[in-house]
Design an enzyme around this catalytic site. Structure first.
Site, PDB file in Angstrom:
ATOM      1  N   GLY A 229      14.716 -10.488  -5.906  1.00 28.94           N
ATOM      2  CA  GLY A 229      14.217 -11.103  -4.684  1.00 28.94           C
ATOM      3  C   GLY A 229      13.191 -12.172  -5.049  1.00 28.94           C
ATOM      4  O   GLY A 229      13.159 -12.663  -6.185  1.00 28.94           O
TER       5      GLY A 229
ATOM      6  N   GLY B  85       9.985 -11.868  -5.566  1.00 28.73           N
ATOM      7  CA  GLY B  85       9.068 -11.422  -6.613  1.00 28.73           C
ATOM      8  C   GLY B  85       9.712 -11.406  -7.984  1.00 28.73           C
ATOM      9  O   GLY B  85       9.174 -11.977  -8.947  1.00 28.73           O
TER      10      GLY B  85
ATOM     11  N   VAL C 192      20.048   0.835 -10.266  1.00 28.22           N
ATOM     12  CA  VAL C 192      19.054   1.628 -10.992  1.00 28.22           C
ATOM     13  C   VAL C 192      19.080   3.063 -10.476  1.00 28.22           C
ATOM     14  O   VAL C 192      19.128   3.296  -9.268  1.00 28.22           O
ATOM     15  CB  VAL C 192      17.647   1.027 -10.810  1.00 28.22           C
ATOM     16  CG1 VAL C 192      16.587   1.947 -11.413  1.00 28.22           C
ATOM     17  CG2 VAL C 192      17.582  -0.354 -11.442  1.00 28.22           C
TER      18      VAL C 192
ATOM     19  N   GLU D  17      12.278 -13.369  16.366  1.00 28.40           N
ATOM     20  CA  GLU D  17      13.284 -14.368  16.032  1.00 28.40           C
ATOM     21  C   GLU D  17      14.676 -13.936  16.484  1.00 28.40           C
ATOM     22  O   GLU D  17      15.443 -14.745  17.026  1.00 28.40           O
ATOM     23  CB  GLU D  17      13.228 -14.672  14.523  1.00 28.40           C
ATOM     24  CG  GLU D  17      11.926 -15.416  14.179  1.00 28.40           C
ATOM     25  CD  GLU D  17      11.708 -15.705  12.714  1.00 28.40           C
ATOM     26  OE1 GLU D  17      10.931 -16.634  12.420  1.00 28.40           O
ATOM     27  OE2 GLU D  17      12.288 -15.005  11.862  1.00 28.40           O
TER      28      GLU D  17
ATOM     29  N   ASP E 125       7.428  -6.100  -1.734  1.00 34.50           N
ATOM     30  CA  ASP E 125       7.459  -5.093  -0.670  1.00 34.50           C
ATOM     31  C   ASP E 125       7.421  -3.670  -1.191  1.00 34.50           C
ATOM     32  O   ASP E 125       7.244  -2.730  -0.403  1.00 34.50           O
ATOM     33  CB  ASP E 125       8.719  -5.269   0.180  1.00 34.50           C
ATOM     34  CG  ASP E 125       8.657  -6.504   1.063  1.00 34.50           C
ATOM     35  OD1 ASP E 125       7.590  -7.136   1.103  1.00 34.50           O
ATOM     36  OD2 ASP E 125       9.665  -6.823   1.706  1.00 34.50           O
TER      37      ASP E 125
END
Lengths: 439, 439
Positions: free
Chosen positions: B35, B37, B101, B192, B322
């Site tokens: 993502g 990060g 994972v 949104e 997150d």
């Protein structure tokens, strides 16, 4: 001419023309399927004083000739699909229903869907075809075909996942099996798929991997007959084969598949090809129209229709496009291609209008505007009767023709941008592995 | 500083500098999740003499801030997703693996995936979050959340199918239930989504139906707290609410949901809203990182990390984005937004480089560049500290910012074309109902 005068016993001998008109029930035309044939029929009735109902189990019209580009990550599904409602939104006499057809009552003139019964005066069946395995349905799981958007995203996921799994594989034999792609069937879909996979492997993603050389991928096109693109003139078939081989595709002719499973395929001569990704482009089977109507069909499930596109004895029912077995005036079979379906839809609309007005209409005539197939990024073959092209010229014609016939300005603009960038940058924008099983 | 000298007992007291360097094993950095990060961390290590392995269970990076546009048929999945390999293809020290994972062995420094064991010297966990129902998991089937492409196409299918089913419905109560859309949660995603659904119903598809008036659709935004966009200054929250109401959205504040099923929702005060389409934007739960590491987490499953982004006592492991509960120097929680994840990824790369070189690095500091949320086609709210915008100005900033940060020139070009055409023509290009269950 079929008129239902709802108050026939009004008693007055001096018929008031307007009052009479008001008592004629508007004829109901029901169209099953919003492919090229069904849409052309609906649009052909745009000025007609009839109620048109278009029924499709999906909400979109699909531009099938470009479906292989979705399967090979060149285009997104939304670029070749358009909501049926959107296409027909300005045509006030059309109602669109998203329903699945379950049967037809010819006597009562009723179409039965999962949720309702819909009455018709004229019925147009344009429900297309699916790919077929001709007695080997168990091959469906290992060798998906390419007819729907779900098929295309499934094939895309399989192709891209094969490279991912090869990158992660420790064993050389595994890696080779994962990097072998087998396309069964040498018609336009098979040729276009094989060319696009070869190009993807050898040009587009070649810098993306560290442990494998994606350009070493083996792409094998397996065709039971003696040539690829058998509908093309022999010279163009031969050119297509050479173009494919220049792209690195192995073309195996006179090679029928006798086994197909997760390990790969076996050919009639005993050869085995180890492959984790077998794709099926070898045959189609028409929709269930013949069963719904209880009328005879050919081996591919297509309804035998007369020169008016009616199944014999059913003048109020038209079967068109890939669902119909149609022969033209010279006795040749009309091919299962988009322009043929479109012409049949237009003819049907004219026939219904003529019938309502009490006029006669001639039989359906197929106008063959030629054939096109593309082989990778810069080559194609085109047969327009006397004019035959191959290579870059044919590729440009192919691109322009497909952009031109793609429905909707917005899709055309988006596809044009994508193709222009793909041409310049050798990129493919839609390289997503999306899993239908996963939330 | 962690150096593994592989031939430590070479015996020579006069160390040849180059020979010494050659015997230092290149440090292995493993990054879980690509993502914002994870990608930022990988890119931050581009000039480092380390081996980077990026592991993600999908093959693409997703631009999550635009996911609601896929859910409301404005963009196609491929326009907001980009193959991870493609993004990192020029960075030679990165290997990308598509794996799931399954666990982490902190002692042995091993990541266990479904297929292999991968050794690390430094581990960066950036596996994000999923939406969560906080003890009401049975609501998941009737009220899908929005975190993945599969979620977005599922929500898109539900919204569009509701209109299709309403068009086919015979019963007025059915029709009203089908034309009521409930969005639970008044954060940016909820705001949104609700704005985009209202616009779709009232502007985009209004000419497409014959039997229903799509503009009569009811869009209800349900928020348990007292304001929408609680992270924004009160004035902007209030403006956002007013913009939503101008678009025809009913905003219900202090309205917690106590029941949610196929019939609709019940609120804490007993009110019932009949709806066939409930969408969940009310909360997220971090990935399983805390479980993998056997370390404490907060209520939302986020790993407690120190100011260096390490879980206490694990200097070789970084948890970011997150998946981490991070507080900045003033003790405030760092929000779960893309810029924060990106900054943490960049910080982690710097920290690892410093650690290898034996240098010190300061603690992570979050720089808040502001918040943006959009409400329909022409309004947004933006908070950049002293500068606060709403309406058209904020909307322009929103569009430019999102185009700018969207990965890849090609995607930007395609999205720009789509937005420009959508603005002019009030069209939405990706109105496809694709069914995950259907082949």
């Amino acid at each position: 001419m079929r008129i239902t005068v709802e108050e026939a016993d009004s008693g007055s001998p001096a018929i008031n023309r307007n009052a009479f008109k008001a008592t004629i029930r508007r004829q109901k035309v029901v169209i099953l399927g919003a492919g090229f044939g069904g849409l052309a029929a609906a649009m052909g009735l745009r000025h007609a004083d009839v109620d048109v109902t278009v029924i499709d189990r999906r909400n979109y019209h699909l531009f099938q000739p470009l479906l292989y580009q979705v399967a090979t990550a060149g285009l997104s599904p939304a670029q070749i699909a358009m909501p049926i409602r959107r296409i027909l939104s300005r045509q006030a006499n059309v109602t669109v229903l998203m329903e699945r057809v379950e049967g037809i009552d010819k006597e009562a003139r009723i179409v039965q869907t999962a949720n309702r019964r819909i009455a018709y005066d004229y019925l147009i069946i344009a429900t297309g075809a699916r790919h077929a395995y001709f007695g080997n349905d168990e091959w469906a799981e290992t060798a998906p075909g390419l007819k729907t958007i779900a098929d295309a995203t499934e094939i895309r996921a399989r192709i891209l996942s094969a490279f991912e799994r090869a990158e992660a594989a420790e064993d050389q034999a595994d890696r080779e099996r994962l990097l072998t792609f087998v396309v069964v069937g040498g018609g336009p879909t098979g040729v276009e798929l094989a060319g696009a996979i070869a190009e993807l492997a050898k040009k587009v993603i070649v810098r993306d991997f560290r442990r494998i050389d994606s350009s070493s991928a083996r792409v094998v096109l397996v065709e039971a007959g003696g040539v690829v693109l058998p509908a093309m003139p022999p010279k163009l078939s031969e050119k297509a084969r050479r173009h494919l081989e220049m792209l690195g595709v192995e073309v195996l002719l006179k090679a029928a598949v006798t086994r197909c499973d997760v390990q790969g395929v076996t050919l009639a001569d005993g050869r085995e090809i180890q492959s984790s990704c077998v794709l099926w482009a070898a045959g189609v089977m028409a929709s269930k129209a013949a069963k719904w109507l209880a009328v005879p069909a050919d081996r591919a499930g297509r309804v035998h229709v007369d020169r008016n596109l009616n199944p014999p004895g059913n003048d109020d029912i038209f079967v068109i496009g890939d669902t119909a077995a149609v022969t033209d005036e010279s006795g040749r079979a009309v091919p299962g291609v988009a322009p043929a379906a479109k012409q049949m839809g237009e003819h049907t609309a004219r026939a219904i209008l003529a019938n309502i007005d009490g006029r006669a209409v001639g039989p359906f005539r197929y106008r063959d505007f030629g054939r096109l197939a593309t082989i990778g990024r810069k080559a194609a073959v085109a047969d327009f009767g006397r004019i035959r092209l191959s290579g870059l010229g044919a590729w440009l014609v192919w691109n322009i023709a497909h952009l031109w016939f793609l429905v909707g300005f917005r899709n055309r603009a988006a596809v044009f941008v994508d193709w222009a960038l793909a041409y310049v940058r050798y990129d493919r924008s839609a390289r997503l592995i999306t899993d239908r099983h996963e939330r």
